[in-house]
Every structure is written in structure tokens, then in C-alpha cells.
Design an enzyme around this catalytic site. Structure first.
Site, PDB file in Angstrom:
ATOM      1  N   LYS A 110       0.824  -1.216   0.000  1.00 51.67           N
ATOM      2  CA  LYS A 110       0.000   0.000   0.000  1.00 51.67           C
ATOM      3  C   LYS A 110       0.856   1.263   0.000  1.00 51.67           C
ATOM      4  O   LYS A 110       0.484   2.268  -0.605  1.00 51.67           O
ATOM      5  CB  LYS A 110      -0.960  -0.008   1.185  1.00 51.67           C
ATOM      6  CG  LYS A 110      -2.026  -1.078   1.033  1.00 51.67           C
ATOM      7  CD  LYS A 110      -3.240  -0.818   1.876  1.00 51.67           C
ATOM      8  CE  LYS A 110      -4.318  -1.843   1.512  1.00 51.67           C
ATOM      9  NZ  LYS A 110      -5.550  -1.671   2.294  1.00 51.67           N
ATOM     10  N   LYS A 195      -8.147 -15.865  -9.078  1.00 51.92           N
ATOM     11  CA  LYS A 195      -9.130 -15.857  -8.008  1.00 51.92           C
ATOM     12  C   LYS A 195     -10.345 -15.038  -8.421  1.00 51.92           C
ATOM     13  O   LYS A 195     -10.193 -14.015  -9.094  1.00 51.92           O
ATOM     14  CB  LYS A 195      -8.499 -15.206  -6.774  1.00 51.92           C
ATOM     15  CG  LYS A 195      -8.780 -15.940  -5.484  1.00 51.92           C
ATOM     16  CD  LYS A 195      -7.978 -15.348  -4.350  1.00 51.92           C
ATOM     17  CE  LYS A 195      -8.789 -14.313  -3.598  1.00 51.92           C
ATOM     18  NZ  LYS A 195      -8.324 -14.093  -2.223  1.00 51.92           N
ATOM     19  N   LYS A 198     -13.662  -8.862  -7.692  1.00 53.10           N
ATOM     20  CA  LYS A 198     -14.384  -7.749  -8.304  1.00 53.10           C
ATOM     21  C   LYS A 198     -13.549  -7.062  -9.364  1.00 53.10           C
ATOM     22  O   LYS A 198     -14.061  -6.522 -10.330  1.00 53.10           O
ATOM     23  CB  LYS A 198     -14.704  -6.703  -7.232  1.00 53.10           C
ATOM     24  CG  LYS A 198     -16.049  -6.849  -6.621  1.00 53.10           C
ATOM     25  CD  LYS A 198     -16.354  -5.646  -5.756  1.00 53.10           C
ATOM     26  CE  LYS A 198     -15.166  -5.265  -4.908  1.00 53.10           C
ATOM     27  NZ  LYS A 198     -15.458  -4.337  -3.821  1.00 53.10           N
TER      28      LYS A 198
HETATM   29  P1  AMP Z   1     -11.463  -9.133   0.061  1.00 52.53           P
HETATM   30  O1  AMP Z   1     -12.575  -8.191  -0.230  1.00 52.53           O
HETATM   31  O2  AMP Z   1     -10.724  -9.618  -1.137  1.00 52.53           O
HETATM   32  O3  AMP Z   1     -10.565  -8.670   1.196  1.00 52.53           O
HETATM   33  O4  AMP Z   1     -12.152 -10.453   0.643  1.00 52.53           O
HETATM   34  C1  AMP Z   1     -12.995 -10.460   1.768  1.00 52.53           C
HETATM   35  C2  AMP Z   1     -13.068 -11.879   2.282  1.00 52.53           C
HETATM   36  O5  AMP Z   1     -13.526 -12.780   1.264  1.00 52.53           O
HETATM   37  C3  AMP Z   1     -11.713 -12.433   2.745  1.00 52.53           C
HETATM   38  O6  AMP Z   1     -11.896 -13.218   3.918  1.00 52.53           O
HETATM   39  C4  AMP Z   1     -11.268 -13.320   1.612  1.00 52.53           C
HETATM   40  O7  AMP Z   1     -10.484 -14.396   2.064  1.00 52.53           O
HETATM   41  C5  AMP Z   1     -12.583 -13.803   1.014  1.00 52.53           C
HETATM   42  N1  AMP Z   1     -12.444 -13.978  -0.449  1.00 52.53           N
HETATM   43  C6  AMP Z   1     -12.208 -13.016  -1.371  1.00 52.53           C
HETATM   44  N2  AMP Z   1     -12.148 -13.532  -2.624  1.00 52.53           N
HETATM   45  C7  AMP Z   1     -12.327 -14.875  -2.486  1.00 52.53           C
HETATM   46  C8  AMP Z   1     -12.366 -15.969  -3.406  1.00 52.53           C
HETATM   47  N3  AMP Z   1     -12.234 -15.806  -4.734  1.00 52.53           N
HETATM   48  N4  AMP Z   1     -12.574 -17.206  -2.918  1.00 52.53           N
HETATM   49  C9  AMP Z   1     -12.738 -17.391  -1.592  1.00 52.53           C
HETATM   50  N5  AMP Z   1     -12.721 -16.414  -0.678  1.00 52.53           N
HETATM   51  C10 AMP Z   1     -12.510 -15.150  -1.103  1.00 52.53           C
END
Ligand code: AMP
Ligand code: TRP
Length: 328
Positions: A110, A195, A198
């Protein structure tokens, strides 16, 4: 167990978030004493526009309630409503080596981005101390987090240890991470090597609140592998394996069972079944969200009640920490 986790007010949620994180929250609230909060103080480190932050916090609270977070079972509140978070952070800051903070991967990434915008704010550096305060304030034993937060949690454990060591007897449990095993990584619908996220565009993920129409279109367009029969083979058929994983997780059955169920079907029939399953499981969330969005006073009341409970618990810990350190 006492459980704490912070939720980033970061906008639209997808089924990867649901299977990787949210579903775990709603399961934990049945078994444990849970404190879940919207991390608006942490969000400030990204310098959001004030209106954007305010809107996102409310929208995120609604989303979590819509997918099943139950304020009767878990305490849901806004971090900034409980001043003890910031106050304990200061106390803990005096026990935290700057070198530890500078080593954090999230900080390094960051800070690099922020440098381009010319303001590497101190909040980016001290972010993990606030996170430690969030957790230790409730003397939590376990913290459900994604992989990217493990390093911060490890630091929180070290800070707890240092405090306990210097100001005995031990006040803070050293919190453990709770990580989901299955479904920890849902992949993009357009590219099974990435993965689900968004940031790769709306056609690559299914939003938790997508309409049936949108779900239908997205699954139809989702890439599959060459061949015609459905089988679970992550190495040779990674796209199909991802879709089968989705099916099994939403159907709450073993992957084996899902693969078996469709072993004599073609891709089209499988995709049709997956579409129907997703619509069936996600529609209640969308409907509940619509209802919740119509009553902002209800959301405010939930957060206020949550803050009252969080205040009571946190005041007690803060008072003890202050006394131990020689403040009053
Ligand atoms: P983030 O907005 O990417 O910080 O994700 C929020 C939560 O969702 C975190 O606990 C991540 O581990 C989970 N997460 C995000 N993307 C995925 C994904 N493609 N598969 C599984 N868990 C996810
Ligand atoms: N930093 C976490 C994230 O980005 C959010 C968070 C803030 C948190 N405070 C916390 C998570 C305390 C667990 C415990 O996802």
C-alpha cells in the site's frame, strides 16, 4: 469461544466472499460469542470521500445482515462508535517495534501505491496496531480472517505476548486464526487460474445479490474445458472443477457426490442445474437486502445496540490495561 472479526466496508460482495468468509461468520454466531464490526477507522487509511465512506458502511451492514448475520446472536457494530479501539491502540503502539510494522506485506504494497499519490499516511503503517487493539479489546481467542491477514494476526499475538510479559498476570489471550478449509479459493468464471475478484470485471464473478437473469447469463458464459462429460479433474479441467466446487458448496454436499450426480450429463445440463441452485440459494439474500434497505432506522438501531454491548465489554478491558500500564 470469544470471536472477533473486522469487516472492510468495501462495496459489492461476490460468492467467493460468501463461501470464503461470510458463510463462516453466520455459522460461528450459532456456536460462539461473536463480535463483528465494520472497520471504518481502518478504511480511512485509503482516504475515501466522506460521503462514500458513510454510504459504504451502511450498505455493508445491510449486506451482512441480508446474508444471515443475526444481531440477536452476534454483536454487530461500527468500530468508530467504540472509542476504546483507538485508545487501546495508543497503549499498544508503545509496545510495538516500528521495524515489525515496516515489514508487513500489506504496508509495503500500500505504501508503494500511495507513494504515487504522494501521501504515505501513518495510518497505513500503524494499521496492524489498530487491528491488534480491535481483537485484544474483546480478549478474543479466535479471529476468522482471510490468508492476507495472517501476518497482521501474528503481530497481534506478539503484541499480546509482550503486554502479558511486561504487565503480568496475563491479560490477553494470544488470538488464533480461523481459516475456512473448503472453498477457500473460488476462481474467476472467465479464467480458472485467477481468483474470483471484483477487479476482473462483473462477468467474471457472481455477485451475492445478482438477479436470476444475471446469474443465468453469467453461468451460461462461464468458460468450461474441452471435452463433453462432467468430471472433477482440477488439473485437466480446472474451469469445470471450479464450477463443481461451487455446486458442492452451495448444495452442501461432498464434491464426490456432485461429480457423481452429473457424471452422465453434458456441460449444458450441469450448468442449468448450477444456475438453478445458485438462484435458489441467493434469492433469499437479495429479497432480504431489499427489505433492509427500505428501513435505514432499523440498521442504525442494530448498530447502536451493538455498540452498547461492545462498549460495555471493551471498557472493562481498557480500564484494566490502563491500570496495568500506570495510567490512572
Ligand atoms: P477481500 O474483499 O478480497 O478482502 O475479501 C474479503 C473476504 O472474502 C476475505 O476473507 C477473503 O479471504 C474472502 N475472499 C475473497 N475472494 C475470495 C475468493 N475468490 N474465494 C474465496 N474467498 C474469497
Ligand atoms: N484488516 C482486516 C481486513 O482487511 C479487517 C480487520 C480490521 C480485522 N480489524 C480486524 C479483521 C480485526 C479481524 C480482526 O480484512
Amino acid at each position: 469461544m470469544r470471536i472477533v472479526s473486522g469487516i472492510q466496508p468495501s462495496g459489492e460482495l461476490h460468492i467467493g466472499n460468501y463461501l470464503g468468509a461470510l458463510r463462516q461468520f453466520t455459522a460461528l454466531q450459532d456456536e460462539h460469542e461473536c463480535f463483528f464490526f465494520l472497520a471504518d477507522l481502518h478504511a480511512l487509511t485509503e482516504l475515501p470521500a466522506p460521503e462514500t465512506l458513510r454510504d459504504r458502511v451502511v450498505a455493508t451492514a445491510i449486506d451482512y445482515l441480508a446474508v444471515g448475520l443475526d444481531p440477536q446472536k452476534a454483536t454487530l457494530f461500527l468500530q468508530s462508535d467504540v472509542p476504546a479501539h483507538a485508545e487501546l491502540m495508543w497503549l499498544l503502539a508503545t509496545l510495538t517495534p516500528v521495524g515489525d510494522l515496516e515489514r508487513m506485506t500489506q504496508y509495503k504494497e500500500k505504501a508503494r501505491d500511495a507513494k504515487k499519490r504522494r501521501l504515505v499516511n501513518a495510518g497505513l503503517l500503524t494499521y496492524p496496531i489498530l487491528m491488534a487493539a480491535d481483537i485484544l479489546l474483546y480478549r478474543a481467542e479466535a479471529v476468522p480472517v482471510g490468508e492476507d491477514q495472517l501476518q497482521h494476526l501474528e503481530l497481534a499475538r506478539r503484541i499480546a505476548h509482550r503486554f502479558n510479559d511486561r504487565f503480568p498476570p496475563p491479560l490477553f489471550p494470544e488470538p488464533n486464526a480461523l481459516m475456512q478449509k473448503k472453498g477457500a479459493r473460488i476462481m474467476s468464471l472467465a479464467d480458472p487460474r485467477k481468483k474470483m475478484s471484483k477487479s476482473h470485471g462483473p462477468e467474471t464473478y457472481i455477485g451475492i445479490f445478482d438477479s436470476p437473469d444475471s446469474i443465468r447469463k453469467k453461468i451460461q458464459k462461464a468458460v468450461t474445458d474441452s471435452g463433453t462429460t462432467v468430471s472433477y479433474d482440477p488439473r485437466r479441467k480446472p474451469a469445470l472443477a471450479n464450477l463443481l466446487t461451487l455446486y458442492a458448496l452451495f448444495a452442501e454436499e461432498e464434491l464426490r457426490e456432485s461429480a457423481q450426480r452429473f457424471s452422465h450429463s453434458g456441460y449444458a445440463i450441469f450448468k442449468q442445474a448450477l444456475t438453478e441452485l445458485l438462484i435458489q440459494k441467493l434469492s433469499p439474500f437479495r429479497e432480504r437486502r431489499q427489505t433492509l434497505a427500505q428501513s435505514p432506522p432499523h440498521i442504525r438501531a442494530v448498530l447502536e445496540r451493538g455498540a452498547e454491548r461492545a462498549l460495555a465489554v471493551s471498557q472493562e478491558t481498557l480500564r484494566e490495561a490502563r491500570t496495568r500500564m500506570g495510567i490512572a
